[in-house]
Design a protein around this motif. Structure first.
Motif, PDB file in Angstrom:
ATOM      1  N   LEU A  27       6.898  14.531  -2.170  1.00 37.23           N
ATOM      2  CA  LEU A  27       6.186  14.444  -0.896  1.00 37.23           C
ATOM      3  C   LEU A  27       5.100  13.374  -0.929  1.00 37.23           C
ATOM      4  O   LEU A  27       4.462  13.159  -1.967  1.00 37.23           O
ATOM      5  N   PRO A  28       4.854  12.700   0.223  1.00 41.39           N
ATOM      6  CA  PRO A  28       3.848  11.624   0.265  1.00 41.39           C
ATOM      7  C   PRO A  28       2.457  12.049  -0.209  1.00 41.39           C
ATOM      8  O   PRO A  28       1.754  11.272  -0.855  1.00 41.39           O
ATOM      9  N   ASP A  29       2.047  13.285   0.094  1.00 41.17           N
ATOM     10  CA  ASP A  29       0.705  13.727  -0.296  1.00 41.17           C
ATOM     11  C   ASP A  29       0.504  13.707  -1.805  1.00 41.17           C
ATOM     12  O   ASP A  29      -0.617  13.565  -2.290  1.00 41.17           O
ATOM     13  N   MET A  30       1.596  13.857  -2.556  1.00 34.91           N
ATOM     14  CA  MET A  30       1.493  13.830  -4.019  1.00 34.91           C
ATOM     15  C   MET A  30       1.031  12.458  -4.502  1.00 34.91           C
ATOM     16  O   MET A  30       0.218  12.343  -5.414  1.00 34.91           O
TER      17      MET A  30
ATOM     18  N   VAL B 127      13.382  -7.012   0.521  1.00 31.33           N
ATOM     19  CA  VAL B 127      12.840  -5.896   1.303  1.00 31.33           C
ATOM     20  C   VAL B 127      13.783  -5.550   2.454  1.00 31.33           C
ATOM     21  O   VAL B 127      14.266  -6.433   3.172  1.00 31.33           O
ATOM     22  N   ASP B 128      14.043  -4.247   2.623  1.00 29.30           N
ATOM     23  CA  ASP B 128      14.849  -3.759   3.738  1.00 29.30           C
ATOM     24  C   ASP B 128      14.303  -2.403   4.172  1.00 29.30           C
ATOM     25  O   ASP B 128      13.199  -2.016   3.779  1.00 29.30           O
ATOM     26  N   HIS B 129      15.075  -1.651   4.958  1.00 29.32           N
ATOM     27  CA  HIS B 129      14.575  -0.373   5.473  1.00 29.32           C
ATOM     28  C   HIS B 129      14.308   0.625   4.354  1.00 29.32           C
ATOM     29  O   HIS B 129      13.419   1.472   4.457  1.00 29.32           O
ATOM     30  N   VAL B 130      15.071   0.561   3.239  1.00 29.02           N
ATOM     31  CA  VAL B 130      14.850   1.465   2.106  1.00 29.02           C
ATOM     32  C   VAL B 130      13.470   1.214   1.492  1.00 29.02           C
ATOM     33  O   VAL B 130      12.753   2.146   1.125  1.00 29.02           O
TER      34      VAL B 130
ATOM     35  N   LYS C 244       6.213   4.237   2.712  1.00 31.70           N
ATOM     36  CA  LYS C 244       5.644   5.378   3.435  1.00 31.70           C
ATOM     37  C   LYS C 244       5.585   6.609   2.542  1.00 31.70           C
ATOM     38  O   LYS C 244       4.597   7.344   2.550  1.00 31.70           O
ATOM     39  N   LEU C 245       6.649   6.836   1.762  1.00 26.26           N
ATOM     40  CA  LEU C 245       6.689   7.988   0.857  1.00 26.26           C
ATOM     41  C   LEU C 245       5.535   7.955  -0.131  1.00 26.26           C
ATOM     42  O   LEU C 245       4.934   8.990  -0.446  1.00 26.26           O
ATOM     43  N   THR C 246       5.200   6.752  -0.614  1.00 27.47           N
ATOM     44  CA  THR C 246       4.169   6.631  -1.646  1.00 27.47           C
ATOM     45  C   THR C 246       2.763   6.479  -1.072  1.00 27.47           C
ATOM     46  O   THR C 246       1.830   6.124  -1.792  1.00 27.47           O
ATOM     47  N   GLY C 247       2.621   6.751   0.222  1.00 27.49           N
ATOM     48  CA  GLY C 247       1.283   6.877   0.790  1.00 27.49           C
ATOM     49  C   GLY C 247       0.690   5.625   1.380  1.00 27.49           C
ATOM     50  O   GLY C 247      -0.496   5.612   1.730  1.00 27.49           O
TER      51      GLY C 247
END
Length: 898
Positions: free
Chosen positions: A609-612, A316-319, A325-328
């Motif tokens: 987008l995260p909302d998706m 695990v790293d910053h990526v 966060k992207l995946t909600g």
């Protein structure tokens, strides 16, 4: 008996940055042991699990010390117990797993135990990523039509799983139509760090599909195990494993313009196969990681089985945090994950000096050296640079039949076969593409390659290129999120225009569910012995897997799948030959339709987008109307229907007593099948469509099932009668008993009759004869299919003697009570002069205490030959399973004693 955890003194509290507590955790730094800083990150996860679960019974302090001293102990093949945080069941293997649990409850009941003890103790995620048979393609309504067909065919199976979700505690079932298991795991199910009743610990998972490794790209330690082993893990048994070596794979630089994740993964796969990583972890590190998206990492991790590693792990790293966060995932969850992993020395921070990690061996790849490539025509690790593809294709036509050969005579290589397609004259040649599939699994987790494929389609449509109508094209995204970002980008219409409309969300072409190709095309191939081609963005291309009529199968990135569909053949040099002719009569070349990295990145940035992700997985929790309308029986014991051709009570526990049967040898056994190298689980385990002339088809027809309703073996994995009949039924299987003939038959040695494998096995059984299998190297490679072990056991196979075994398959054989033996180095059936027509006796002691893991065993034949093999029970625990007749019997007896 279990005692209090001796490591309670290192239990610490993790505080929130703004006050309050996230929870408590077992702190690795609190051990004050300098060896921790040298441990690979993947080994630190094993260490934390051993510390947290240490009870001096199932997991002991000495096991913790073995892991701490990994640098010295791993070369010695020491055994450790491992308790993963959760179990992941995929639909295909989920059905038999739930069948087995239901059977175990019955067996427990019959033995006077508490049947409710058969309940998952470890959290279980079961994803119904039903195999979508691509019946309806090239239609914008394909998803709904295929989904309705799947529910018609699989209603009973789906209802059974819905019953299981109610009957068993601690089991989450994700309904059909949600996506493929690995992508749902990546986008939704993975916790990365668990917070269970206030105790924090790393997420880790074992799954019943070998590509469970995809989750390693997210920093979650996960790998595939057989369904049999997964069931025991669900019921609280620690996994017994050899402490693995770890190959450090350093990445530097960044990918050049136009390179895809698929090009990278095929390059990595070839490097690691050459290096030799079977049974090992591979851990990626280096400054190149900064440039590698999470989706690219997941693509590499997914292919671990193809390069032979247990895991391809990305710490695990910053990526990773950006992807969460992207995946909600919520900000608080991501904050907790980062805080825990930093506190426990499990987080990689590129702003800090590189760690002192020690690896068993090291590899390095400059990402700038990656070039466009495909893989094939029969194996995933046979990489072909795109610039060499035409030459390689002609080499394959010329070469003798093998992994890189079809032995087509020179004079026949250029023939063009004329046929009539829906009233239009058409031609087919060797190498022509008849299936082009952007499939789920490896690539559809990756927006860059998916949107890259859509950009190729857009450019091609604007230039006036078309895909020949007889090529079966399809698009099967791994999750509904893909549909959302393709729609947002405005590019789906171009994929539709070329025939790449969405057919469903689940396993399709790469599992053999390509569906029928047009009758005229099929006749042209069969009548003229053409080597037709499939191009797919999957990760498996073993012969006979994708479609019975495509002898050449190439793995390629989604954009390349579109390009080859447009070209209509793999016999093309994209550098010098045009793909086709545009609407203005000009020749169109590959370079004219290939997008730049900048074009792809811009579309990804604007469309994903995260909302998706939030919307997609909120819908999953609500199910869908067809799933919600399924009515299921209540009760914790399943009411078996003897007339069902989908769900059947298997005979594993018939006549089971509380006393273990003890170990067994083999006396005067015939060789049921005599194999060479690289027999995969695709050859062994029933998969794909049910052939009309097979024993399984006969069984179904005798029970009034119409041929159009045969469905696939995958759909019928809950019925042992069908699966036993489909074992070794692959049409491309090569059995030396048949003297060069290819197909799912064998010879009954005493009579000389040529029979289906199932019929021969039953004939031996009726004669009171045991059977064995002879094999070469890499026996059981491929997907981690439990039926590749269950099937042979039901056929009466008592032992397999091979040059080497694939890791998961060997453990599955042990779990089903089959003896795995390896020839000594430099020896095999051929060098020992074995014909496979002999009678084989394997003498084992009657007392399990007299058997040792890895000991030498003598095999004697009736014609006086004698040779020594290595007994491949690798741990004391595996010997205990063998003593009990199998892993599930062992679990039942232990649960009754508790």
């Amino acid at each position: 008996m279990a005692s209090e955890n001796p490591f309670r003194s290192i239990l610490k509290t993790l505080e929130k940055p703004d006050g309050g507590e996230f929870g408590s955790y077992y702190s690795l730094p609190a051990l004050n042991d300098p060896r921790i800083d040298k441990l690979p990150y993947s080994i630190r996860i094993l260490l934390e699990s051993a510390i947290r679960n240490c009870d001096e019974f199932q997991v002991k302090s000495k096991d913790v010390e073995k892991i701490l001293d990994w640098e010295n102990t791993s070369p010695k093949q020491v055994e450790i117990p491992f308790k993963p945080a959760r179990v992941l069941l995929q639909d295909f293997t989920g059905v038999p797993a739930v069948v087995d649990l239901a059977c175990m409850r019955d067996a427990m009941n019959n033995l006077g135990g508490d049947s409710n003890k058969i309940n998952p103790l470890v959290p279980v995620d079961l994803v119904i990523d039903h195999s979508v048979q691509v019946d309806v393609a090239r239609s914008e309504n394909a998803v709904q039509a295929n989904m309705e067909l799947e529910f018609q065919r699989n209603r009973e199976r789906f209802a059974f799983l819905k019953w299981g979700s109610n009957a068993f505690d601690n089991m989450l079932v994700v309904p059909p139509g949600s996506g493929i298991v690995h992508q749902v795991n990546l986008e939704y199910l993975a916790r990365v760090v668990f917070n269970r009743n206030g105790l924090l610990y790393p997420d880790s998972v074992v799954g019943t599909d070998s590509h469970t490794t995809m989750i390693d790209g997210l920093g979650v330690a996960g790998w595939g195990v057989g369904g049999i082993e997964a069931e025991a893990t669900m019921l609280g048994q620690p996994m017994s494993m050899v402490l693995p070596g770890v190959v450090g794979f350093k990445l530097t630089g960044k990918l050049r313009d136009g390179m895809t994740a698929t090009d990278l993964v095929l390059t990595v796969t070839q490097m690691l196969r050459k290096h030799g990583v079977v049974g090992k972890f591979v851990e990626f590190h280096g400054e190149g990681m900064r440039e590698l998206s999470l989706a690219d990492r997941a693509t590499i991790a997914n292919m671990s089985p193809e390069y032979g590693a247990t895991m391809g792990f990305f710490p695990v790293d910053h990526v990773t945090l950006q992807y969460l966060k992207l995946t909600g995932r919520s900000d608080e969850t991501v904050s907790m994950i980062e805080a825990y992993l930093r506190a426990n020395k499990m987080f990689v921070d590129y702003s800090e000096p590189e760690s002192k990690t020690v690896y068993s061996s090291n590899l390095e790849l400059n990402l700038e050296d990656v070039e466009p490539c495909v893989s094939g025509p029969k194996r995933p690790h046979d990489r072909v640079p795109l610039k060499e593809m035409k030459a390689d294709w002609h080499y394959c036509l010329d070469s003798r039949v093998g992994f890189k050969g079809f032995a087509v005579p020179k004079e026949a290589q250029s023939k063009a076969v004329e046929f009539n397609f829906n009233g239009t004259p058409a031609k087919l040649r060797h190498g022509d593409v008849v299936i082009a599939a952007i499939t789920s699994c490896t690539n559809t987790s990756n927006p860059s390659v998916m949107l890259g494929a859509a950009l190729v389609a857009k450019k091609a449509c604007e230039l006036g290129l078309e895909v020949k109508p007889w090529i079966k094209t399809s698009l099967a995204p791994g999750s509904g999120v893909v549909t959302k970002y393709l729609a947002k980008s405005g590019l789906q219409k171009y994929l539709n225009q070329l025939g790449f409309s969405i057919v469903g969300y689940g396993c399709t072409t790469c599992i053999g569910n390509s569906g029928d190709i047009h009758e005229a095309v099929a006749s042209a191939i069969v009548d003229n012995d053409l080597v037709a081609s499939a191009v797919l963005s999957g990760n498996r291309n073993f012969e006979g897997r994708v479609h019975p009529l495509t002898r050449a199968n190439y793995l390629a990135s989604p954009p390349l799948v579109v390009a080859y569909a447009l070209a209509g053949t793999v016999d093309i040099d994209f550098e010098t030959e045009p793909i086709g002719t545009g609407k203005d009569g000009k020749q169109i070349f590959f370079r004219d339709i290939w997008p730049s990295n900048k074009e792809v990145a811009e579309v990804v940035q604007a469309s994903v987008l995260p909302d998706m992700f939030k919307a997609t997985y909120e819908a999953i929790t609500k199910g869908n109307s067809m799933w919600n309308e399924l009515s299921v029986a209540s009760g914790t014991l399943y009411e078996w229907d003897p007339k069902s051709t989908y769900i059947h009570e298997p005979p594993y526990f018939k006549g089971m007593t509380m006393s273990p049967p003890g170990p067994h040898g083999v006396k005067d056994a015939y060789c049921l099948l005599n194999f060479g190298d690289s027999i995969t689980t695709d050859h062994i385990s029933p998969a794909g469509s049910i052939h009309k002339d097979s024993p399984a088809a006969k069984y179904l027809m005798e029970r009034g099932v119409d041929r159009r309703d045969f469905n696939s073996y995958g759909s019928r994995r809950g019925n042992d009668e069908i699966m036993a009949r489909g074992t070794f039924a692959n049409i491309r299987i090569v059995n030396k008993h048949l003297k060069g003939e290819v197909g799912p038959k064998t010879v009954h040695i005493p009579s000389g009759e040529k029979l289906s494998v199932f019929d021969a096995a039953m004939k031996y059984r009726n004669e009171g004869r045991d059977t064995i299998i002879l094999a070469g190297a890499e026996y059981g490679s491929g997907s981690s299919r439990d039926w590749a072990a269950k099937g042979p056991m039901l056929l009466g196979v008592k032992a397999v003697i091979s040059k080497s075994f694939e890791r998961i398959h060997r453990s599955n054989l042990v779990g089903m009570g089959i003896i795995p033996l390896c020839f000594k180095t430099g020896e095999d059936a051929e060098t020992l002069g074995l014909t496979g027509e002999e009678l084989y006796t394997i003498d084992l002691p009657n007392n399990v205490s007299e058997i040792k893991p890895g000991q030498d065993v003598t095999v004697v034949t009736n014609n006086g030959k004698s040779f020594t093999c290595t007994l491949r029970f690798d741990t004391e625990v595996e010997l205990a399973y063998f003593n009990h007749g199998g892993i599930l019997q062992y679990v039942i007896r232990n649960l009754i004693k508790q």
